[in-house]
Design an enzyme around this catalytic site. Structure first.
Site, PDB file in Angstrom:
ATOM      1  N   ARG A  93      11.994   2.199   2.227  1.00  0.00           N
ATOM      2  CA  ARG A  93      11.355   1.398   3.254  1.00  0.00           C
ATOM      3  C   ARG A  93      12.332   0.302   3.637  1.00  0.00           C
ATOM      4  O   ARG A  93      12.854  -0.401   2.758  1.00  0.00           O
ATOM      5  CB  ARG A  93      10.076   0.768   2.686  1.00  0.00           C
ATOM      6  CG  ARG A  93       9.378  -0.231   3.595  1.00  0.00           C
ATOM      7  CD  ARG A  93       8.677   0.455   4.734  1.00  0.00           C
ATOM      8  NE  ARG A  93       7.732  -0.423   5.384  1.00  0.00           N
ATOM      9  CZ  ARG A  93       6.449  -0.123   5.573  1.00  0.00           C
ATOM     10  NH1 ARG A  93       5.985   1.035   5.173  1.00  0.00           N
ATOM     11  NH2 ARG A  93       5.664  -0.961   6.174  1.00  0.00           N
ATOM     12  N   ARG A 106       0.829  -1.218   0.000  1.00  0.00           N
ATOM     13  CA  ARG A 106       0.000   0.000   0.000  1.00  0.00           C
ATOM     14  C   ARG A 106       0.853   1.253   0.000  1.00  0.00           C
ATOM     15  O   ARG A 106       0.575   2.199  -0.722  1.00  0.00           O
ATOM     16  CB  ARG A 106      -0.965  -0.018   1.172  1.00  0.00           C
ATOM     17  CG  ARG A 106      -2.119  -0.985   1.004  1.00  0.00           C
ATOM     18  CD  ARG A 106      -3.062  -0.954   2.198  1.00  0.00           C
ATOM     19  NE  ARG A 106      -2.357  -1.238   3.425  1.00  0.00           N
ATOM     20  CZ  ARG A 106      -2.149  -0.322   4.369  1.00  0.00           C
ATOM     21  NH1 ARG A 106      -2.615   0.901   4.234  1.00  0.00           N
ATOM     22  NH2 ARG A 106      -1.472  -0.647   5.445  1.00  0.00           N
ATOM     23  N   THR A 107       1.905   1.264   0.843  1.00  0.00           N
ATOM     24  CA  THR A 107       2.753   2.452   0.903  1.00  0.00           C
ATOM     25  C   THR A 107       3.468   2.661  -0.429  1.00  0.00           C
ATOM     26  O   THR A 107       3.545   3.781  -0.943  1.00  0.00           O
ATOM     27  CB  THR A 107       3.777   2.338   2.045  1.00  0.00           C
ATOM     28  OG1 THR A 107       3.092   2.124   3.273  1.00  0.00           O
ATOM     29  CG2 THR A 107       4.633   3.575   2.154  1.00  0.00           C
ATOM     30  N   HIS A 118       7.475   6.410  10.627  1.00  0.00           N
ATOM     31  CA  HIS A 118       6.741   6.286   9.362  1.00  0.00           C
ATOM     32  C   HIS A 118       6.114   7.658   9.126  1.00  0.00           C
ATOM     33  O   HIS A 118       4.899   7.849   9.228  1.00  0.00           O
ATOM     34  CB  HIS A 118       5.678   5.210   9.480  1.00  0.00           C
ATOM     35  CG  HIS A 118       5.087   4.769   8.173  1.00  0.00           C
ATOM     36  ND1 HIS A 118       5.339   5.387   6.969  1.00  0.00           N
ATOM     37  CD2 HIS A 118       4.237   3.750   7.889  1.00  0.00           C
ATOM     38  CE1 HIS A 118       4.684   4.772   6.007  1.00  0.00           C
ATOM     39  NE2 HIS A 118       3.987   3.772   6.532  1.00  0.00           N
ATOM     40  N   LYS A 128      23.246  -8.999  -2.470  1.00  0.00           N
ATOM     41  CA  LYS A 128      24.681  -9.213  -2.676  1.00  0.00           C
ATOM     42  C   LYS A 128      25.492  -8.576  -1.553  1.00  0.00           C
ATOM     43  O   LYS A 128      26.718  -8.567  -1.608  1.00  0.00           O
ATOM     44  CB  LYS A 128      25.116  -8.606  -4.007  1.00  0.00           C
ATOM     45  CG  LYS A 128      24.392  -9.177  -5.201  1.00  0.00           C
ATOM     46  CD  LYS A 128      24.767  -8.448  -6.480  1.00  0.00           C
ATOM     47  CE  LYS A 128      23.913  -8.910  -7.637  1.00  0.00           C
ATOM     48  NZ  LYS A 128      24.101  -8.082  -8.838  1.00  0.00           N
TER      49      LYS A 128
END
Lengths: 305, 140
Positions: free
Chosen positions: A101, A51-52, A129, A80
């Protein structure tokens, strides 16, 4: 060059300007549809958050810009072993702005130290957030017409809920607000936040029952209580229905009440509440797009008069 | 009764919270200074009940003494010259601590990526918080 790592990175005035821009975008979206033509947003999502991520991507597309990035660490150079610092240094050559995020707290801050483009914290573990908080503020402002002189109820898991903590710390910055914390004792607001409220002289009270608190509220912010947060199954069974919003509780709410929820909701808001005009949680998600559009414009210094 | 000779020229770190003396000894890297050092723990204190004391003979190049104030504002530092107290030092807690300790939060970015300094900023309440995850630094 500015970044948004936590809500306090913006002053009260800057936050008000950003929310005003978001309101204008909501009213006149056509005026903004080409403002970011030829600009690119990098969405660097080291953990899934559909959603974000979609909200950020929609925001940039609505501004006429383009999006590139990854949606999990597996599909990135992180698999990696590349550091956040190295990744953002490279991505700074590909995009004009980045939203990150990451499951580890402080990762977006780390990125901002090495980025040559603005960085937006799209959520770092259980830490911050900020765009959720701005979304919450915009929703309150659009529903109540102001951010001052409000009685806000915060309900559910107030101990571990980062959105709750961030919202309280933000709303403390505007005068005349008071808080009602609705929660079981083991999920109370952290002591440091209560201390901040006392030091600032901001009134608050803590109650255990939602039906008792709802008549006094202008805003009700619901959060989910997880079974595993309780110390015993018996305690959970005793309290689980005390923090569920149904039409019965809504009948006790004022006509101007607005109900917010950061989503996803599980059972803490009954679907029967969705059609109540006071339910604001789905438009809250829509407000998230406007806020992110305003934020992108502000950080790219394309904010229009 | 425990007896330690008076130092002639050096530094005394007094009123250390009992049990913290050994941590300060390591933080200040005193064993690498090449001078006589006495660490005394659990001695009687009129003010605090018990305390630790560190006596350092000679004047080594010590790390930033502000760290002492950061750890415990009650610590006193005395400069000794010719067997007498010549100066009472009041180190001020620094605004920032770098690599004094590691952030204890397993979910902090500093715990999973290399090459990141562990930096703690002093808050308005006198606590030191990791700049990345804002967890409070504890050295107990």
């Amino acid at each position: 060059m500015r970044h948004l790592i936590e809500p306090m990175d913006f002053t009260v005035l800057e936050t008000e300007r950003l929310l005003a821009l978001a309101e204008d975008i909501a009213e006149r979206p056509e005026a903004y549809r080409d403002v970011c033509a030829y600009k690119k947003l990098a969405t660097l999502f080291y953990e899934p958050s559909t959603r974000t991520r979609l909200s950020f991507e929609a925001a940039m597309m609505n501004l006429g810009g383009k999006v590139l990035g990854f949606s999990s660490a597996d599909s990135s150079s992180a698999s990696k072993g590349e550091s956040v610092a190295d990744t953002i240094r490279v991505v700074s050559h590909y995009a004009d702005i980045a939203a990150i995020r990451h499951p580890m707290e402080g990762a977006p801050l780390r990125a901002s130290q090495y980025a040559s483009i603005p960085v937006i914290n799209a959520g770092d573990g259980g830490h911050q957030h900020p765009t959720q908080t701005l979304t919450d503020l915009l929703t309150i402002q659009r529903r109540a017409g102001r951010l001052t002189g409000l009685t806000l109820g915060l309900c559910g898991d107030l101990k571990y809920g980062r959105t709750v903590h961030s919202l309280v710390q933000s709303m403390m910055r505007w005068p005349g607000n008071r808080f009602v914390f609705i929660c079981p004792p083991e999920l109370s607001m952290p002591a440091y936040l209560l201390a901040e409220l006392r030091e600032a002289g901001i009134p608050f009270e803590t109650v255990e029952r939602l039906d008792e608190a709802i008549p006094m509220l202008d805003i009700l912010y619901m959060t989910r209580i997880q079974r595993e947060r309780f110390s015993s199954a018996a305690q959970y069974e005793r309290l689980k229905n005390c923090y569920i919003l149904t039409p019965a509780e809504m009948q006790r709410g004022q006509a101007h009440l607005a109900v917010l929820h950061p989503l996803p909701r599980v059972n803490e808001i009954a679907p029967a509440v969705d059609d109540d005009p006071r339910a604001a949680y789905f438009e809250q998600a829509g407000n998230g797009v406007y806020v992110r559009m305003a934020l992108i414009l502000t950080l790219l210094e394309l904010g229009l008069e | 009764m425990l007896t330690i000779d008076r130092i002639q020229n050096g530094i005394i770190i007094d009123h250390i919270r009992t049990g913290m003396g050994i941590k300060l000894y390591r933080l200040l890297e005193l064993e690498q200074q090449g001078v006589p050092v006495a660490l005394i723990t659990g001695v009687h204190s009129k003010k605090y009940g018990t305390k630790d004391i560190i006596k350092i003979e000679g004047l080594p190049a010590l790390p930033e003494l502000g760290i002492l104030a950061a750890l415990d504002p009650h610590i006193t530092v005395l400069r000794i010259e010719n067997g007498e107290i010549s100066e009472r030092l009041n180190p001020q807690p620094p605004q920032r601590l770098t690599n004094i300790a590691k952030c204890g939060n397993a979910r902090c970015i500093t715990s999973c990526e290399e090459g990141i300094d562990h930096i703690f900023e002093r808050s308005d309440h006198g606590q030191y918080r990791c700049i990345y995850c804002t967890r409070v630094l504890t050295l107990d």
